[in-house]
Design a protein around this motif. Structure first.
Motif, mmCIF file in Angstrom:
data_model
loop_
_atom_site.group_PDB
_atom_site.id
_atom_site.type_symbol
_atom_site.label_atom_id
_atom_site.label_comp_id
_atom_site.label_asym_id
_atom_site.label_seq_id
_atom_site.Cartn_x
_atom_site.Cartn_y
_atom_site.Cartn_z
ATOM 1 N N ALA A 12 0.831 -1.208 0.000
ATOM 2 C CA ALA A 12 0.000 0.000 0.000
ATOM 3 C C ALA A 12 0.862 1.253 0.000
ATOM 4 O O ALA A 12 0.615 2.219 -0.744
ATOM 5 C CB ALA A 12 -0.936 -0.011 1.201
ATOM 6 N N LYS A 15 2.350 1.888 -3.430
ATOM 7 C CA LYS A 15 1.370 2.447 -4.377
ATOM 8 C C LYS A 15 1.041 3.906 -4.036
ATOM 9 O O LYS A 15 0.844 4.730 -4.933
ATOM 10 C CB LYS A 15 0.114 1.597 -4.377
ATOM 11 C CG LYS A 15 0.306 0.241 -5.034
ATOM 12 C CD LYS A 15 -1.018 -0.512 -5.141
ATOM 13 C CE LYS A 15 -0.818 -1.842 -5.861
ATOM 14 N NZ LYS A 15 -2.066 -2.602 -6.018
ATOM 15 N N GLN A 24 -6.040 8.573 -8.308
ATOM 16 C CA GLN A 24 -5.335 7.329 -7.996
ATOM 17 C C GLN A 24 -5.265 7.102 -6.487
ATOM 18 O O GLN A 24 -5.395 5.965 -6.004
ATOM 19 C CB GLN A 24 -3.928 7.361 -8.595
ATOM 20 C CG GLN A 24 -3.899 7.318 -10.115
ATOM 21 C CD GLN A 24 -2.477 7.296 -10.660
ATOM 22 O OE1 GLN A 24 -1.511 7.177 -9.897
ATOM 23 N NE2 GLN A 24 -2.358 7.402 -11.981
ATOM 24 N N GLU A 27 -8.462 5.669 -5.259
ATOM 25 C CA GLU A 27 -8.599 4.252 -5.614
ATOM 26 C C GLU A 27 -7.791 3.368 -4.657
ATOM 27 O O GLU A 27 -8.236 2.272 -4.261
ATOM 28 C CB GLU A 27 -8.127 4.034 -7.054
ATOM 29 C CG GLU A 27 -9.050 4.687 -8.087
ATOM 30 C CD GLU A 27 -8.486 4.602 -9.498
ATOM 31 O OE1 GLU A 27 -7.353 4.088 -9.646
ATOM 32 O OE2 GLU A 27 -9.173 5.048 -10.446
ATOM 33 N N ILE A 28 -6.606 3.822 -4.240
ATOM 34 C CA ILE A 28 -5.795 3.085 -3.277
ATOM 35 C C ILE A 28 -6.501 3.022 -1.929
ATOM 36 O O ILE A 28 -6.498 1.985 -1.235
ATOM 37 C CB ILE A 28 -4.401 3.729 -3.144
ATOM 38 C CG1 ILE A 28 -3.641 3.603 -4.463
ATOM 39 C CG2 ILE A 28 -3.610 3.092 -2.006
ATOM 40 C CD1 ILE A 28 -2.362 4.425 -4.513
ATOM 41 N N VAL A 30 -9.730 3.073 -1.297
ATOM 42 C CA VAL A 30 -10.819 2.101 -1.366
ATOM 43 C C VAL A 30 -10.262 0.669 -1.389
ATOM 44 O O VAL A 30 -10.784 -0.241 -0.730
ATOM 45 C CB VAL A 30 -11.679 2.355 -2.621
ATOM 46 C CG1 VAL A 30 -12.726 1.242 -2.801
ATOM 47 C CG2 VAL A 30 -12.363 3.712 -2.513
ATOM 48 N N ALA A 31 -9.168 0.453 -2.140
ATOM 49 C CA ALA A 31 -8.616 -0.902 -2.301
ATOM 50 C C ALA A 31 -8.064 -1.469 -0.995
ATOM 51 O O ALA A 31 -8.222 -2.666 -0.698
ATOM 52 C CB ALA A 31 -7.526 -0.891 -3.368
ATOM 53 N N TYR A 32 -7.433 -0.630 -0.154
ATOM 54 C CA TYR A 32 -6.766 -1.134 1.050
ATOM 55 C C TYR A 32 -7.526 -0.847 2.329
ATOM 56 O O TYR A 32 -7.423 -1.600 3.295
ATOM 57 C CB TYR A 32 -5.352 -0.557 1.145
ATOM 58 C CG TYR A 32 -4.386 -1.199 0.177
ATOM 59 C CD1 TYR A 32 -3.694 -2.348 0.537
ATOM 60 C CD2 TYR A 32 -4.199 -0.681 -1.086
ATOM 61 C CE1 TYR A 32 -2.808 -2.951 -0.358
ATOM 62 C CE2 TYR A 32 -3.328 -1.278 -1.981
ATOM 63 C CZ TYR A 32 -2.630 -2.413 -1.616
ATOM 64 O OH TYR A 32 -1.775 -3.028 -2.498
ATOM 65 N N LYS A 36 -14.227 -3.924 1.952
ATOM 66 C CA LYS A 36 -13.925 -5.174 1.266
ATOM 67 C C LYS A 36 -12.432 -5.300 0.972
ATOM 68 O O LYS A 36 -12.010 -6.142 0.177
ATOM 69 C CB LYS A 36 -14.710 -5.264 -0.039
ATOM 70 C CG LYS A 36 -16.221 -5.282 0.164
ATOM 71 C CD LYS A 36 -16.950 -5.386 -1.182
ATOM 72 C CE LYS A 36 -18.473 -5.407 -0.973
ATOM 73 N NZ LYS A 36 -19.203 -5.520 -2.262
ATOM 74 N N GLY A 37 -11.624 -4.462 1.626
ATOM 75 C CA GLY A 37 -10.193 -4.476 1.401
ATOM 76 C C GLY A 37 -9.492 -5.644 2.088
ATOM 77 O O GLY A 37 -10.068 -6.332 2.948
#
Length: 344
Positions: A12, A15, A24, A27-28, A30-32, A36-37
């Motif tokens: 993380a 990124k 961007q 988006e990171i 939300v992803a981590y 639902k990370g």
């Protein structure tokens, strides 16, 4: 599980460091850090851990989450500053460039001459009067001792609207109107500048429209010497203290006696040159004592009152003063011509 959290943190943070814009970075996030990370997934598997390991892994998970969040906030600040700097660079105004000059206007030479004439004659006790440019035949001609069959009317070929209505050919009607208002009681001491119109050829010295200024002084015991004194003072103030005048006999229907007024040539100081045609003098205006009949028609008793009148062309005065060779220059609106009079 500890190794898994460390691996997620490192991935993380890498990124986050590589993010190039706020999109961007979001988006990171939300992803981590989303529900639902992968960190949430790790926490859901804590039920498989022993009671002793659970608080340690929970604390590590919170620490990883906080480190990622802090890194994202710091990166977000950097990206915002970078975006602002980019916007400022694209909208930069170079304040070192010279400004665009704003051109400054100046008084038209005819307006400047009229202002100067008014100043001179106001200082001599005259007042300024104006009248209509569309005038009746009576005030334009008859009140000036020019009946309908008078041959002098041919000298002022005119623009008529009807048999009794025309564009004024002179500013003399203003004199008649002002004298009527005074109802036979003096003094009357006025100048009347304005536009006049005559059917004339347009050439270097003539125009169908031009500016004129007339003066009138009616009172007890007004004489030709008063006229000469006023005009002499006017010429010295307008053309220069070294200039002088001379009076030549002439004829005008509304004055008796009448004179042409010449001013000494400023080029040769009266010695004779091309400008004054070797005479030493230049004609500037016409004048005379107000005709008794003009006084009578305006309600004044010529046995009690007398007066003088004079008339001058504004363009002619301007041409003589500023050495202008073509009357048409005044009306073509050529800025190259007008710029020469800045500060006049």
């Amino acid at each position: 599980m500890r190794d898994q959290l460390e691996a997620l943190k490192n991935a993380a943070l890498t990124k986050v460091a590589q993010a190039e814009d706020e999109q961007q970075l979001q988006e990171i996030r939300v992803a981590y850090l989303g529900k639902k990370g992968p960190i949430t997934e790790v926490l859901r598997g804590m039920g498989q851990l022993s009671p002793e390991e659970r608080p340690k892994i929970g604390a590590l998970a919170n620490e990883v989450r906080d480190q990622i969040r802090i890194a994202m906030e710091e990166k977000g600040s950097i990206l915002k500053e970078r975006a602002v700097a980019k916007q400022l660079a694209s909208e930069t105004i170079d304040v070192t460039l010279p400004g665009r000059p704003v051109s400054q206007g100046t008084a038209h030479p005819l307006s400047a001459v009229i202002d100067e004439l008014e100043t001179i004659f106001l200082g001599l006790g005259f007042s300024i009067e104006e009248g209509p440019e569309i005038e009746s035949d009576y005030y334009n001609f008859e009140a000036m001792n020019l009946p309908k069959d008078h041959p002098a009317r041919d000298m002022q070929d005119s623009f008529y609207f009807t048999d009794e209505l025309l564009l004024r050919t002179q500013t003399s009607p203003v004199q008649a109107r002002v004298m009527e208002k005074h109802a036979g009681r003096g003094p009357v001491k006025i100048i009347c500048p304005g536009k006049v119109f005559r059917r004339d050829d347009d050439d270097a010295t003539h125009s169908h429209q031009f500016m004129q200024m007339e003066g009138l002084y009616v009172d007890h015991h007004v004489s030709m010497s008063d006229l000469k004194g006023v005009l002499s003072l006017f010429v010295k103030q307008f053309f220069g203290a070294e200039r002088s005048i001379r009076l030549r006999p002439s004829f005008f229907p509304f004055t008796e006696p009448s004179v042409e007024v010449d001013v000494s040539c400023g080029i040769c100081s009266g010695q004779g040159c091309r400008v004054c045609k070797q005479s030493g003098w230049i004609e500037v205006l016409g004048a005379g004592m107000v005709h008794p009949r003009v006084l009578e028609m305006s309600g004044f008793d010529p046995n009690v009152y007398s007066g003088f009148a004079f008339g001058m062309g504004i363009e002619r005065l301007a041409m003589l003063k500023y050495d202008i060779d073509d009357i048409r220059h005044f009306y073509t609106n050529d800025v190259r011509f007008l710029r020469q009079f800045k500060g006049v």
